[in-house]
Structures are given as C-alpha cells and as structure tokens.
Design an enzyme around this catalytic site. Structure first.
Site, PDB file in Angstrom:
ATOM      1  N   ARG A  27      -0.656 -47.591   7.019  1.00 37.68           N
ATOM      2  CA  ARG A  27      -1.429 -48.802   7.268  1.00 37.68           C
ATOM      3  C   ARG A  27      -2.347 -48.668   8.475  1.00 37.68           C
ATOM      4  NH1 ARG A  27      -0.030 -53.328   4.709  1.00 37.68           N
ATOM      5  NH2 ARG A  27      -1.164 -54.426   6.320  1.00 37.68           N
ATOM      6  N   TRP A  73      -4.611 -49.737  13.552  1.00 43.00           N
ATOM      7  CA  TRP A  73      -5.909 -49.365  12.972  1.00 43.00           C
ATOM      8  C   TRP A  73      -6.911 -50.229  13.725  1.00 43.00           C
ATOM      9  CZ3 TRP A  73     -10.297 -51.271  10.720  1.00 43.00           C
ATOM     10  CH2 TRP A  73     -11.096 -50.350  10.028  1.00 43.00           C
ATOM     11  N   LYS A 484     -12.837 -40.403  -4.348  1.00 44.17           N
ATOM     12  CA  LYS A 484     -11.652 -39.613  -4.006  1.00 44.17           C
ATOM     13  C   LYS A 484     -12.032 -38.407  -3.146  1.00 44.17           C
ATOM     14  CE  LYS A 484      -9.408 -42.021  -4.660  1.00 44.17           C
ATOM     15  NZ  LYS A 484      -9.278 -43.354  -5.192  1.00 44.17           N
ATOM     16  N   GLU A 487     -13.347 -39.535   0.388  1.00 46.98           N
ATOM     17  CA  GLU A 487     -12.308 -40.181   1.218  1.00 46.98           C
ATOM     18  C   GLU A 487     -11.415 -39.152   1.922  1.00 46.98           C
ATOM     19  OE1 GLU A 487      -9.884 -43.927   0.018  1.00 46.98           O
ATOM     20  OE2 GLU A 487     -10.377 -42.889  -1.834  1.00 46.98           O
ATOM     21  N   LYS A 596      -4.240 -48.027   4.145  1.00 50.04           N
ATOM     22  CA  LYS A 596      -3.884 -48.291   2.745  1.00 50.04           C
ATOM     23  C   LYS A 596      -4.329 -49.663   2.269  1.00 50.04           C
ATOM     24  CE  LYS A 596      -2.170 -47.336  -1.239  1.00 50.04           C
ATOM     25  NZ  LYS A 596      -2.949 -46.454  -2.074  1.00 50.04           N
TER      26      LYS A 596
HETATM   27  C1  AGP Z   1      -9.048 -46.003  -2.631  1.00 47.39           C
HETATM   28  O1  AGP Z   1      -8.546 -44.727  -2.635  1.00 47.39           O
HETATM   29  C2  AGP Z   1      -8.955 -46.659  -1.327  1.00 47.39           C
HETATM   30  N1  AGP Z   1      -7.691 -46.661  -0.803  1.00 47.39           N
HETATM   31  C3  AGP Z   1      -9.600 -48.024  -1.288  1.00 47.39           C
HETATM   32  O2  AGP Z   1     -10.919 -47.915  -1.725  1.00 47.39           O
HETATM   33  C4  AGP Z   1      -8.890 -49.092  -2.111  1.00 47.39           C
HETATM   34  O3  AGP Z   1      -9.077 -48.871  -3.468  1.00 47.39           O
HETATM   35  C5  AGP Z   1      -9.458 -50.462  -1.727  1.00 47.39           C
HETATM   36  O4  AGP Z   1      -9.225 -50.665  -0.361  1.00 47.39           O
HETATM   37  C6  AGP Z   1      -8.836 -51.578  -2.554  1.00 47.39           C
HETATM   38  O5  AGP Z   1      -7.478 -51.652  -2.298  1.00 47.39           O
HETATM   39  P1  AGP Z   1      -6.576 -52.636  -3.196  1.00 47.39           P
HETATM   40  O6  AGP Z   1      -6.580 -52.128  -4.589  1.00 47.39           O
HETATM   41  O7  AGP Z   1      -5.224 -52.568  -2.538  1.00 47.39           O
HETATM   42  O8  AGP Z   1      -7.187 -53.998  -3.088  1.00 47.39           O
END
Ligand code: AGP
Length: 601
Positions: A27, A73, A484, A487, A596
């Site tokens: 997180r 964060w 992907k 990131e 996350k």
């Molecule tokens: C994707 O790999 C990322 N972790 C991020 O873009 C993620 O999809 C986005 O923050 C949405 O998260 P959620 O599905 O928990 O809402």
C-alpha cells in the site's frame, strides 16, 4: 495510500506490528514507523522499507502490548524521516498514524501554530496529534485518569479532533499511559480484526489473516475504542455505541503468501487458469437481473481506473459485438464531466479490484446524488464500493498483493464476457468457453513460454521506448499490456489503435524500435498491414498471435480464442513485464511511486 496497522492485547505488540506492516507494504513503501505504549510512549521511524528498518531501528525491541504502525506513500511533504509516521504532539505523549488526505489541514495548522504548537513535519496528518493535545489540555487532563465507557478525556479529545477534520482519513491514536487505541474512519479503508489475544486494525483484510479471519467492516464516521482490558467497542462520533457485525473472511492465509514463488506477481499470474474459472462462479439470477438492468437502463456507464478501466473498455467492445449494445466507458477521474445527464434511469458500473479507489468512489457518490443505480464489480467484500452498491458482483480472485493487477484484470474481462453473453441469454455458453480455456491459460506460464519471454526481456531490457498496436479487442489488450510493462520496468511503453499509426505515432518508429502487434483472426489483414508500415520504417515487429507471419521479427504464439483473446493475449505480456523487472533488478511487487489501491483523489 498508506498502510496502517494497530494491535492491542496480551501479546507483545512490536513483533506483530512489524509483521503486519510487512503484509501491508504493497500500500506504500516510502517510509515506516511504529509507536508503542509501555507506560511511556516510544516512537521509531525512518525512510525505507520495513524489512530493513526492523533491524536498523530494532523495532521489535519496543515494549508494550499495544502499538500502531504505518507504511507511507507520500502525498503531503517529501519522503523524509520527519514526514514519516507516527506523528506526535508537542510533548511526545500522543502518537497518531493516518491514511488519506486532510483537506483543511493548513487552516487547522495555522490556528494551532498561533496557539503555540510546534510542528516537526510538512505533512497534513500531524495536525491530528496537536488537535488531540488541544483537546486534552482543554480538559487539563493527565494520562491515566480513570476512564469509563462514557468517555475518558482521551476519547473525548480524539472525538473533538476528528470532528474538525475534512477530507478522507483512517486514523489510529495512542496516548502515553492509556492502554487503548482510538480509531476513526471516513472514506479511507479500515477494518478491525478480532482474535482471542487481542484486537487488530488494518487498512486491508489480507494483512491480518496471519492472526484472524474474524473482521469488522467499519462504516464512515465510525469511532473504535480498543482497550487492553475491556476489549473493543464501536461508537458514532457522538459517542453513542453502534453495532457492527463480525464477518468471517473466506480467504485463507496461504492465498496471501508467496508460497514457492519469489514474487507475488508471478504467483498471481500463475493462478489465472483457476481464477478465471472462479470469476464465473456467480449467482446467475443476479447476473441476469443486472443484464436486464443494462437493457432497461437509460444510459449505462462503466467507471474505473487503470487496469480496471482497460477491462471495462474491453467489456464495451464485447457488449457491442456480442449483445449489439452500447455502453459508455469513462475514466473515474473524468466522470464528473458526464454527471450532467445522469438520472434515476442511469446505470453506473463501478469496477475496482480493491473496492477502495477514491476516484471511483467519488464518481459513484456523484451518481448516487442523482439517484442513478450502482452495480459494483470488486474483489474485496466489505470494501467501500461493495457497500455503495445496489447490485454487487464479486470477482473471487483471492487476495492480490502485487501492486500490478494481473489475475484480477483477466477475472474482470471474463465477467464482462459473462455479462455480454447474459444479455444474449447465453451465460452458460460463456462459462463453458472459459472452462475450455483452462489448459491454454495454464500453458502460458509453463517453463517453455517463460524461457522464450525471458529471452525477449533480455533483448528489450535496454530499450527506452516500446510500442504496442492492436485493433478491436486487441487494441484494449495492447493498452493493458503497455500499462503492465511501463508500471514494472519503467520503460516508456505506449499503445495505439493500429489504424491510428499513420495519424502521428508512426513518426516515433525508427531502426530497431520494438513494436508488439496483437493479431486475431478477425482483424489479421488490417493489423498486419499496420505491422508492415512499422517494418518499412525499420521497426522491430513482435507478433502476438496464433500463427506466424513473415512480417514478424519475433513471434509469441498464443492460441486464438476469439472473444476471450483479451484474457489469453494479456498473460504472456504480464509474464514479459515480470521478466523485464527481474532482468532490470527491479521489485515487480512494489514498483516505485505506486501503491496497490489509490485511496486519495
Ligand atoms: C494496475 O496494475 C494498477 N495497479 C492500477 O492501474 C490499478 O488498476 C488501478 O489503480 C485501479 O485499481 P482498482 O481496480 O483497485 O480500482
């Protein structure tokens, strides 16, 4: 988007806090800190990861049976030791940790400074400690004054402080000489865990599974007092006791562990042959009812962020193709621009694996203000978005710890396909198609495929730019694949619709520029001619397709599965992204600057 953790009970708190923060690190991982109360208050914090700081700061030496811990964060204030949590008051008697954003912190801080408070950080969160200190000094109370349920001064001071906050917050507070934790949540996630030796607090369910599956999901503005002797009680902010049910989590601890894998990312990628099946385990009456709502809805919007947004985009292509139905897909952070024509006949789908993404929550609350109906698709029961829903579909993917969404993305795509088929009255047919995918998906993480992708990662690891093109469902797959790779490898990776190349992006192509081309039977001719345009400018063409083609310099063989291609074609790209990160000695589970679940706007 920080991770907060707390414990009060009969066990020594600091080792529990360290393990809890380790489990929570996805997180946010800029800095870490712990505070425990053992008669007096002890705080240790610094920039870095819990793995290193546990030793360097000898965190597990901290005494006491209660404490709070935070992994940060950064939102307000740079990554410095002073800005890491816990934050304390002027006399280091109170410690607080916070996840969220205090929108009115400057106004509060100005008043507190005028009243002589000294601040030691640039964060918004620190005001909370000083506000509690204000409350206590008003009471002129010293720690340890006998407390009673109708509120000792510490709880009253906390309530007084919390009532002044605006924004999103989950806060844990402790006070020297008091054997309790006082907590509150509003818009930021916070769950309570209960077991025979104590009470836990965490931003998420998965981190407390090491100790208990018995959890309490808190509502907005719930205040919790967890006392070492008296146990835990929940109140509203007027100190009236409220009842919150204890739920049993159906995830088991192993699901939240790496097992034989070096990283969660590869473990979660390898689970997809199973998880896409689990995504189909739905109450079909609910699926059909939601399909009916889509048909009768006057305007249907899918709202999401990141990978979930890509899954919705894929869904919109499937709805059009399979059910001849138009739905709108909108980035959650842009949804306010569409609110003007939402009505009580509008249907809004909130799609979010974490169920806590602030932009999606904000969009849903805007839609609810206009009486629109909400369908939530999420992976986390008890999450804020699951509780905002009129209809709920759970993804059943199990905990996803790696910051990158992998198994939850393919589960979302499968659920989009299921809804599209349900609109055609053929959900069973879709479930069968997903069943038939089992071995194909399983083989995509087999050693032979991984070795080929490892070789490709070796050749691409030094590149500054990578491009991806596709048409139709392959375009949305290209978008997700690009996300992907960028990131986790930090390589600039961009996706374009194949047909858009000639309208600008082709200018980016020069000798050796790697371009992935996602091909399917449906659009082979057109996308192959786009690949030839790239090749003609010296581009290095990597085909993702069921069959080879002379235009390819490199070919990743993936079976053609028609409408389910977005599932099958995404997986080798997840593996490639993983191998690129490993090749570049980067942490695939915790990429820099990310977290996350994005719980701040
Ligand atoms: C994707 O790999 C990322 N972790 C991020 O873009 C993620 O999809 C986005 O923050 C949405 O998260 P959620 O599905 O928990 O809402």
């Amino acid at each position: 988007m920080c991770g907060i953790f707390g414990y009060v009970g009969s066990e020594k708190a600091s080792p529990i806090l360290c393990r809890g923060l380790q489990n929570l690190e996805y997180r946010g991982y800029d800095s870490v800190g712990i505070a425990t109360v053992s008669g007096h208050l002890q705080i240790r914090k610094d920039v870095g990861r819990i793995g290193d700081l546990k030793t360097r700061l000898t965190l597990e030496e901290l005494g006491g049976n209660l404490g709070i811990g935070h992994t940060r964060w950064a939102t307000h204030g740079p990554v410095t030791p002073g800005n890491s949590h816990p934050h304390s008051d002027c006399h280091d008697k109170i410690a607080i940790i916070h996840n969220g954003i205090i929108e009115n912190y400057l106004e509060l801080k100005t008043k507190l400074v005028e009243r002589g408070h000294r601040f030691s950080s640039d964060t918004d969160s620190e005001v909370i400690a000083h506000l509690i200190e204000e409350g206590l000094s008003k009471e002129g109370q010293m720690p340890g004054k006998a407390s009673s349920w109708n509120g000792s001064s510490f709880e009253d001071a906390c309530i007084g402080a919390f009532k002044q906050l605006r924004g999103s917050y989950a806060v844990l507070a402790v006070y020297e000489g008091e054997e309790k934790i006082v907590a509150v949540r509003k818009d930021s996630p916070l769950v309570v865990g209960i077991c025979d030796h104590g009470t836990f607090f965490a931003s998420d369910v998965a981190p407390i599974l090491d100790w208990t599956k018995e959890v309490v999901y808190l509502e907005n503005n719930d205040l919790v007092v967890a006392d070492r002797e008296k146990g835990v009680k929940v109140f509203d902010l007027n100190y009236r006791e409220v009842v919150r049910p204890v739920s049993t989590v159906d995830w088991d601890i192993e699901e939240a562990k790496k097992g034989k894998f070096e990283h969660f990312m590869m473990k979660e990628i390898s689970e997809q042959a199973e998880t896409i099946q689990k995504a189909c385990i739905q109450d079909m009456a609910t699926v059909d009812r939601i399909a009916g709502m889509i048909k009768s809805g006057f305007g249907v919007f899918f709202v999401a962020c990141g990978s979930s947004y890509h899954a919705c985009l894929t869904g919109s292509y499937l709805f059009s193709k399979v059910a001849k139905l138009h739905v709108n897909v909108v980035l959650a952070s842009e949804f306010e621009n569409y609110e003007h024509f939402l009505t009580d006949k509008t249907l809004v789908f909130a799609v979010s694996q974490s169920g806590e993404t602030a932009d999606v929550l904000e969009a849903v609350r805007g839609a609810k203000r206009r009486d629109s109906k909400i369908v939530t698709i999420t992976n986390v029961i008890g999450s804020s978005l699951s509780r905002e829903a009129d209809e709920l579909l759970l993804m059943n993917s199990g905990p996803e710890i790696c910051v990158l969404s992998t198994k939850t993305y393919t589960s979302q795509v499968v659920m989009m396909a299921l809804l599209a088929c349900a609109l055609n009255g053929d959900d069973e047919g879709c479930v069968q198609k997903v069943k038939d995918l089992y071995m194909d998906v399983y083989n995509l993480t087999a050693k032979s495929m991984r070795d080929r992708l490892k070789d490709l990662a070796r050749d691409l690891a030094g590149k500054d730019h990578i491009y991806m093109i596709g048409r139709g469902l392959q375009y949305t797959t290209a978008l997700e694949a690009a996300l992907k790779v960028k990131e986790v490898s930090y390589i600039h990776t961009e996706a374009f619709a194949g047909g858009e190349l000639k309208h600008g992006p082709l200018a980016l192509i020069e000798k050796g520029t790697p371009v992935f081309v996602f091909v399917s039977r449906e659009n082979e001719d057109r996308i192959v001619s786009n690949a030839q345009e790239v090749k003609a400018r010296g581009g290095y063409v990597i085909g993702v397709s069921d069959w080879d083609n002379p235009v390819f310099d490199r070919w990743i063989k993936v079976p053609d599965c028609g409408d389910l291609n977005p599932v099958i074609q995404a997986i080798p790209m997840q593996v490639l992204a993983y191998e690129l990160a490993v090749k570049k000695n980067l942490d695939p589970d915790k990429p820099r600057n990310l977290a996350k679940s994005v719980t701040v706007l």
